[in-house]
Design an enzyme around this catalytic site. Structure first.
Site, PDB file in Angstrom:
ATOM      1  N   GLU A   2       1.921  -5.020  -1.570  1.00 32.21           N
ATOM      2  CA  GLU A   2       0.475  -4.922  -1.365  1.00 32.21           C
ATOM      3  C   GLU A   2       0.015  -5.587  -0.067  1.00 32.21           C
ATOM      4  O   GLU A   2      -0.860  -5.064   0.619  1.00 32.21           O
ATOM      5  CB  GLU A   2      -0.280  -5.560  -2.540  1.00 32.21           C
ATOM      6  CG  GLU A   2      -0.200  -4.789  -3.839  1.00 32.21           C
ATOM      7  CD  GLU A   2      -1.079  -3.543  -3.882  1.00 32.21           C
ATOM      8  OE1 GLU A   2      -1.746  -3.231  -2.884  1.00 32.21           O
ATOM      9  OE2 GLU A   2      -1.073  -2.882  -4.936  1.00 32.21           O
ATOM     10  N   HIS A  36      -7.477   3.493  -1.477  1.00 34.01           N
ATOM     11  CA  HIS A  36      -6.392   2.512  -1.524  1.00 34.01           C
ATOM     12  C   HIS A  36      -5.140   3.116  -2.152  1.00 34.01           C
ATOM     13  O   HIS A  36      -4.029   2.964  -1.629  1.00 34.01           O
ATOM     14  CB  HIS A  36      -6.824   1.288  -2.323  1.00 34.01           C
ATOM     15  CG  HIS A  36      -5.687   0.363  -2.641  1.00 34.01           C
ATOM     16  ND1 HIS A  36      -5.163  -0.509  -1.722  1.00 34.01           N
ATOM     17  CD2 HIS A  36      -4.954   0.195  -3.781  1.00 34.01           C
ATOM     18  CE1 HIS A  36      -4.162  -1.183  -2.270  1.00 34.01           C
ATOM     19  NE2 HIS A  36      -4.017  -0.769  -3.518  1.00 34.01           N
ATOM     20  N   SER A  87      -4.788   0.068   3.832  1.00 38.40           N
ATOM     21  CA  SER A  87      -5.945   0.855   3.389  1.00 38.40           C
ATOM     22  C   SER A  87      -7.263   0.135   3.641  1.00 38.40           C
ATOM     23  O   SER A  87      -8.324   0.627   3.255  1.00 38.40           O
ATOM     24  CB  SER A  87      -5.820   1.165   1.886  1.00 38.40           C
ATOM     25  OG  SER A  87      -5.773  -0.032   1.124  1.00 38.40           O
ATOM     26  N   HIS A  96      -0.914   3.329  -0.914  1.00 38.19           N
ATOM     27  CA  HIS A  96       0.338   3.489  -1.653  1.00 38.19           C
ATOM     28  C   HIS A  96       0.975   4.857  -1.456  1.00 38.19           C
ATOM     29  O   HIS A  96       2.210   4.968  -1.418  1.00 38.19           O
ATOM     30  CB  HIS A  96       0.096   3.253  -3.145  1.00 38.19           C
ATOM     31  CG  HIS A  96      -0.021   1.810  -3.507  1.00 38.19           C
ATOM     32  ND1 HIS A  96       1.079   0.977  -3.621  1.00 38.19           N
ATOM     33  CD2 HIS A  96      -1.109   1.040  -3.757  1.00 38.19           C
ATOM     34  CE1 HIS A  96       0.673  -0.237  -3.946  1.00 38.19           C
ATOM     35  NE2 HIS A  96      -0.655  -0.235  -4.018  1.00 38.19           N
TER      36      HIS A  96
END
Length: 298
Positions: A209, A163, A228, A168
């Site tokens: 997010e 993730h 992700s 990110h």
């Protein structure tokens, strides 16, 4: 329903008489796996012992951990080509992370920093909101290093290196979202009230997010949590979509244990930059309190 609390995002990490322990929930895929639990403790200890200015820990990933990384990379890439925003897909090629092994955090930094200045720092687990967001001003991103349990390579109940890096890391390499991360850091330093910081964190959650945007006539994902997630990236177009609304996003509760049922859709990346970037650029304790008051009086 689990209302958001920052600690829910990570398994708590404690240290007692030099023994570092990651406390997994009973429903965690690795809860009953003693080898996995031992490995989580080991990786958390590496991060706790790390000192800024030194190389990030080389945790010596196992073949099983590399295989999880390979599986996720193989399964996500075609989904990214189809469902992610163009800036993100371009970043996949610009960063060119290895797909055959889990990269060390310094290896990720060496690929991202020349593009936008961001570097990674190892974290054993939860980083307090003020430290995590505040350090984004310095272009420093705190990241876990452990890999999700091999029994469920396409699922994790908490942010792992997949993730943090696949999600990110590529956003941190884009012009738009590296700037949104940085502006979040600047905003954090302006805010003194913890409730206002939580408002900021919720706006970040529903955008950086779990944000979606209309691009080239179709809905695409830009949120790291969607990008992700092997399963969620296939489902986000079926969720309830609402227009960007700072008051709603900043005061909404959400359940991190399931796919997000409500997503906030921007009509263009320009709208993301103007609404979300504008909020991060200008918000103060006073302005957020006014927004929160709107929610109470609505």
């Amino acid at each position: 329903m689990h209302v958001f609390e920052e600690g829910q995002l990570y398994s708590p990490v404690t240290e007692t008489e030099g023994q570092v322990t990651v406390h997994l929930a009973p429903d965690h895929p690795g809860f009953a796996d003693e080898d996995y639990r031992r490995r989580r403790n080991e990786i958390a200890e590496y991060a706790l012992r790390w000192e800024p200015g030194t190389p990030t820990p080389d945790v010596g990933y196992s073949e099983e951990e590399h295989q999880v990384w390979r599986t996720v990379c193989r399964e996500l890439r075609p989904k990214h080509e189809r469902l992610a925003i163009r800036e993100y897909v371009e970043a996949l090629d610009a960063v060119a992370l290895p797909t055959d092994h889990v990269p060390n955090l310094d290896e990720v930094s060496e690929r991202v920093e020349p593009l936008t200045g961001f570097r990674y720092a190892p974290a054993p687990g939860l980083v307090p909101l003020r430290e995590f967001y505040g350090d984004l001003k310095l272009r420093r991103f705190h990241s876990t290093q452990y890999v999700r349990h091999a029994a469920q390579p396409l699922y994790t109940p908490e942010p792992d290196i997949i993730h943090e890096v696949i999600g990110h890391g590529h956003l941190l390499a884009t012009p738009t979202f590296s700037e949104l991360h940085r502006l979040t850091g600047e905003a954090t330093h302006r805010l003194r009230d913890e409730e206002n910081l939580r408002f900021l964190s919720r706006v970040f959650w529903f955008t950086v997010e779990f944000g979606v945007v209309v691009e080239e006539g179709e809905l695409r994902a830009y949120g790291a949590g969607i990008l992700s997630s092997y399963g969620e990236i296939d489902e986000f177009r079926q969720m309830e979509l609402r227009p960007l609304d700072l008051v709603e996003m900043g005061t909404a509760d959400y359940d991190i244990t399931h796919y997000q049922p409500v997503l906030y859709r921007a009509e263009s990346l320009d709208e993301v930059r103007e609404v979300v970037g504008g909020f991060f650029s200008t918000c103060t304790d006073e302005s957020i309190e006014e927004l929160r008051l709107q929610r109470v009086t609505a």
